[in-house]
Every structure is written in structure tokens, then in C-alpha cells.
Design a protein around this motif. Structure first.
Motif, PDB file in Angstrom:
ATOM      1  N   UNK A  28       0.520  -1.323   0.011  1.00 19.06           N
ATOM      2  CA  UNK A  28       0.014   0.039   0.070  1.00 19.06           C
ATOM      3  C   UNK A  28       0.885   1.089  -0.042  1.00 19.06           C
ATOM      4  N   UNK A  29       0.510   2.163  -0.872  1.00 20.87           N
ATOM      5  CA  UNK A  29       1.192   3.298  -0.794  1.00 20.87           C
ATOM      6  C   UNK A  29       1.101   4.344   0.588  1.00 20.87           C
ATOM      7  N   UNK A  39     -11.775  -9.841   4.556  1.00 26.90           N
ATOM      8  CA  UNK A  39     -11.120 -10.799   3.475  1.00 26.90           C
ATOM      9  C   UNK A  39      -9.732 -10.144   2.970  1.00 26.90           C
ATOM     10  N   UNK A  40      -9.021  -9.527   3.713  1.00 23.88           N
ATOM     11  CA  UNK A  40      -7.745  -9.003   3.377  1.00 23.88           C
ATOM     12  C   UNK A  40      -7.847  -7.971   2.090  1.00 23.88           C
ATOM     13  N   UNK A  41      -8.933  -7.075   2.056  1.00 23.94           N
ATOM     14  CA  UNK A  41      -9.193  -6.227   1.106  1.00 23.94           C
ATOM     15  C   UNK A  41      -9.336  -4.799   1.917  1.00 23.94           C
ATOM     16  N   UNK A  44     -11.966  -0.063  -0.652  1.00 25.90           N
ATOM     17  CA  UNK A  44     -12.059   0.278  -2.261  1.00 25.90           C
ATOM     18  C   UNK A  44     -11.822  -0.995  -3.165  1.00 25.90           C
ATOM     19  N   UNK A  45     -11.327  -1.984  -2.498  1.00 26.72           N
ATOM     20  CA  UNK A  45     -11.152  -3.395  -3.209  1.00 26.72           C
ATOM     21  C   UNK A  45      -9.487  -3.737  -3.344  1.00 26.72           C
ATOM     22  N   UNK A  46      -8.780  -3.004  -2.584  1.00 24.96           N
ATOM     23  CA  UNK A  46      -7.125  -3.266  -3.090  1.00 24.96           C
ATOM     24  C   UNK A  46      -7.081  -4.578  -1.989  1.00 24.96           C
ATOM     25  N   UNK A  51      -1.910  -8.203   4.373  1.00 29.58           N
ATOM     26  CA  UNK A  51      -2.969  -7.059   4.962  1.00 29.58           C
ATOM     27  C   UNK A  51      -3.455  -7.269   5.963  1.00 29.58           C
ATOM     28  N   UNK A  52      -3.357  -6.445   6.776  1.00 27.83           N
ATOM     29  CA  UNK A  52      -4.267  -6.488   8.220  1.00 27.83           C
ATOM     30  C   UNK A  52      -4.699  -5.138   8.743  1.00 27.83           C
TER      31      UNK A  52
END
Length: 97
Positions: A28-29, A39-41, A44-46, A51-52
Motif C-alpha cells: 500500500x502507498x 477478506x484482506x481487502x 475500495x477493493x485493494x 494485509x491486516x
């Protein structure tokens, strides 16, 4: 979730700034704050491996908050019925004999 056996407990309403944690992932920026969804998103859907949610709230009013996450959070917030935003949002489903 508390209450009597014949009550359905809904999760309490929380304003947008108290509902999501900030998403954390290596991909992620650093300049944009995303809301961690499910679900690790992000909202916005990234999706990024590993990811946590962080220990900090995602604040939609911040200048660096992702606009698409803010829009999705607004849509979700608008779906919550106004009448069910109080602390006593329980619905009785008493068994009928």
C-alpha cells in the motif's frame, strides 16, 4: 450477545470514523490511508498479501484518506436504518405459542 433468549442483538451503530481500522500492508502507498474491510481487502477493493488492520482508526475526514474508501464507507453507513442507530436497537422475537 446478551439480552433475553428471545431477543436478537444487533451490533451497535458506530459512526464511520469509529467503524474501520486503517489497512496495513507492504504494497500500500504510504501517502494514502485505506480502510481495512474484510477478506484482506480495503473498502475500495485493494488486496495485498499479508494485509491486516492496524491498531489505529481509519479517519475518513483526513486529507490523506482514500476517496474510494470514503465513498464505500458512506454507502455502507447510509444503509444503516436511522431508527436502528440508538443504543437500544433490539428486536423482540418472542416465541408465539
Amino acid at each position: 450477545m446478551g439480552g433475553e433468549w428471545f431477543e436478537i442483538s444487533r451490533p451497535p451503530y458506530s459512526p464511520m470514523e469509529m467503524r474501520w481500522e486503517r489497512a496495513v500492508a507492504d504494497g500500500l502507498s504510504a501517502g494514502v490511508s485505506h480502510a481495512f474491510g474484510i477478506f484482506d481487502r480495503t473498502l475500495c477493493g485493494i488486496q495485498e498479501t499479508g494485509m491486516s488492520p492496524s491498531d489505529y482508526w481509519w479517519l475518513p475526514e483526513r486529507e490523506n484518506a482514500c476517496g474510494a474508501c470514503r465513498e464505500a464507507a458512506g454507502v455502507i453507513d447510509n444503509r444503516w436504518p436511522q431508527a436502528m442507530r440508538g443504543e437500544d436497537a433490539r428486536v423482540s422475537v418472542a416465541r408465539r405459542l
